[in-house]
Write a protein that holds these residues in place. Sequence first.
Motif, short mmCIF file in Angstrom:
data_model
loop_
_atom_site.label_atom_id
_atom_site.label_comp_id
_atom_site.label_asym_id
_atom_site.label_seq_id
_atom_site.Cartn_x
_atom_site.Cartn_y
_atom_site.Cartn_z
N LYS A 5 0.80 -1.14 0.09
CA LYS A 5 0.09 -0.03 -0.10
C LYS A 5 0.79 1.56 0.05
O LYS A 5 1.85 1.26 0.65
CB LYS A 5 -1.05 -0.12 1.06
N LEU A 6 0.66 2.23 -0.83
CA LEU A 6 1.30 3.52 -0.94
C LEU A 6 0.80 4.65 0.06
O LEU A 6 -0.45 4.72 0.26
CB LEU A 6 1.21 4.20 -2.38
N ILE A 7 1.43 4.82 1.07
CA ILE A 7 1.04 5.76 2.23
C ILE A 7 1.94 7.00 2.10
O ILE A 7 1.29 7.89 2.97
CB ILE A 7 1.45 4.89 3.43
N LYS A 8 3.06 7.20 1.47
CA LYS A 8 3.39 8.57 1.41
C LYS A 8 3.75 8.99 -0.16
O LYS A 8 3.97 8.10 -0.81
CB LYS A 8 4.67 8.76 2.18
N SER A 9 3.55 10.15 -0.51
CA SER A 9 3.86 10.22 -1.87
C SER A 9 5.24 10.47 -2.13
O SER A 9 6.19 10.77 -1.62
CB SER A 9 3.24 11.86 -2.03
N PRO A 10 5.36 10.01 -3.59
CA PRO A 10 7.06 9.82 -4.13
C PRO A 10 7.43 11.13 -4.36
O PRO A 10 8.46 11.32 -4.70
CB PRO A 10 6.80 8.93 -5.20
N HIS A 49 11.07 1.58 1.18
CA HIS A 49 10.01 1.19 2.36
C HIS A 49 9.71 2.37 3.03
O HIS A 49 8.55 2.17 3.79
CB HIS A 49 10.98 0.05 3.06
N PRO A 50 10.16 3.50 3.07
CA PRO A 50 9.33 4.43 3.92
C PRO A 50 8.32 5.09 3.26
O PRO A 50 7.15 5.59 4.06
CB PRO A 50 10.54 5.82 3.76
N MET A 51 7.89 4.74 1.79
CA MET A 51 6.78 5.20 1.11
C MET A 51 5.66 4.33 1.39
O MET A 51 4.48 4.55 0.90
CB MET A 51 6.96 5.89 0.01
N ILE A 52 5.80 3.03 1.46
CA ILE A 52 5.03 2.03 1.57
C ILE A 52 4.66 1.24 2.81
O ILE A 52 5.45 1.33 3.68
CB ILE A 52 5.09 1.11 0.34
N GLN A 53 3.52 0.41 2.85
CA GLN A 53 3.30 -0.38 3.81
C GLN A 53 3.19 -1.75 3.21
O GLN A 53 2.33 -1.90 2.25
CB GLN A 53 1.90 0.03 4.66
N VAL A 54 3.60 -2.86 3.83
CA VAL A 54 3.67 -4.16 3.17
C VAL A 54 3.06 -5.08 4.39
O VAL A 54 3.50 -5.01 5.40
CB VAL A 54 5.16 -4.42 2.99
N GLU A 55 2.36 -5.98 3.99
CA GLU A 55 1.68 -7.07 4.79
C GLU A 55 1.67 -8.32 3.94
O GLU A 55 1.55 -8.49 2.71
CB GLU A 55 0.44 -6.75 5.45
N GLU A 56 1.95 -9.44 4.54
CA GLU A 56 2.12 -10.59 3.87
C GLU A 56 0.81 -11.29 4.06
O GLU A 56 0.15 -11.41 5.20
CB GLU A 56 3.24 -11.66 4.31
N VAL A 57 0.23 -11.82 3.04
CA VAL A 57 -1.05 -12.60 2.93
C VAL A 57 -1.12 -13.87 2.19
O VAL A 57 0.04 -13.99 1.32
CB VAL A 57 -2.20 -11.65 2.33
N GLU A 58 -2.00 -14.83 2.59
CA GLU A 58 -1.94 -16.12 1.82
C GLU A 58 -2.84 -16.31 0.59
O GLU A 58 -3.65 -15.42 0.52
CB GLU A 58 -2.52 -17.19 2.93
N GLY A 59 -2.17 -16.86 -0.12
CA GLY A 59 -3.09 -17.02 -1.39
C GLY A 59 -2.33 -16.49 -2.77
O GLY A 59 -1.07 -16.20 -2.55
N THR A 60 -2.87 -16.29 -3.92
CA THR A 60 -2.49 -16.04 -5.01
C THR A 60 -3.07 -14.53 -5.47
O THR A 60 -4.14 -14.07 -4.90
CB THR A 60 -2.71 -16.84 -6.27
N PRO A 61 -2.48 -13.71 -6.21
CA PRO A 61 -2.77 -12.53 -6.28
C PRO A 61 -4.13 -12.41 -7.08
O PRO A 61 -4.48 -13.33 -7.94
CB PRO A 61 -1.78 -11.73 -7.24
N ALA A 62 -5.15 -11.58 -6.83
CA ALA A 62 -6.26 -11.70 -7.39
C ALA A 62 -6.18 -10.93 -8.87
O ALA A 62 -5.55 -9.98 -9.05
CB ALA A 62 -7.25 -10.53 -6.83
N LYS A 63 -6.97 -11.78 -9.76
CA LYS A 63 -7.02 -11.20 -11.24
C LYS A 63 -7.87 -10.26 -11.54
O LYS A 63 -9.15 -10.12 -10.97
CB LYS A 63 -7.31 -12.39 -12.15
N ARG A 64 -7.33 -9.11 -12.32
CA ARG A 64 -8.17 -7.94 -12.49
C ARG A 64 -8.29 -7.81 -14.03
O ARG A 64 -7.52 -8.03 -14.68
CB ARG A 64 -7.51 -6.57 -11.93
#
Length: 133
Positions: A5-10, A49-64
């Motif tokens: 997740k982007l939490i800070k502007s680049p 890493h200062p601009m983003i928030q990362v969390e580990e989740v189970e599964g495969t990426p959702a297709k869009r």
Amino acid sequence: MLRIKLIKSPIGHSVRNRATIQALGLRKISQVVEHEDTPTIRGMIHHVHPMIQVEEVEGTPAKRNNKGTGKKVTGGPKKAAAVAAPKPKPAAVKAVAKPAAKPAAKKAEPKAKAEEPKKAAPKKAAAPKKESK
């Protein structure tokens, strides 16, 4: 699987970091993307890493289906017959004869004379200076 997740502007960060954020697929603040947990993605996360928030989740990426364009996807899958049939080629277009372009007028070049050394132009004599009393 990683949820990023982007939490800070680049803005205000280096061009390299902005390009990394864009390569991760992040465009707007609070946007969330999912990526497989690979060394390449981990390296990109490490750089920004200062601009983003990362969390580990189970599964495969959702297709869009909308590829992040924000447009709604309507209708089902296309019919196989419509996709497989090649489009007919347009009928041959007759070539229209264009008027011939006028040839560029060539300037008559003077015949090369035997090379003569150039004479230096005579220098003008300097005017005599007035003497002061």
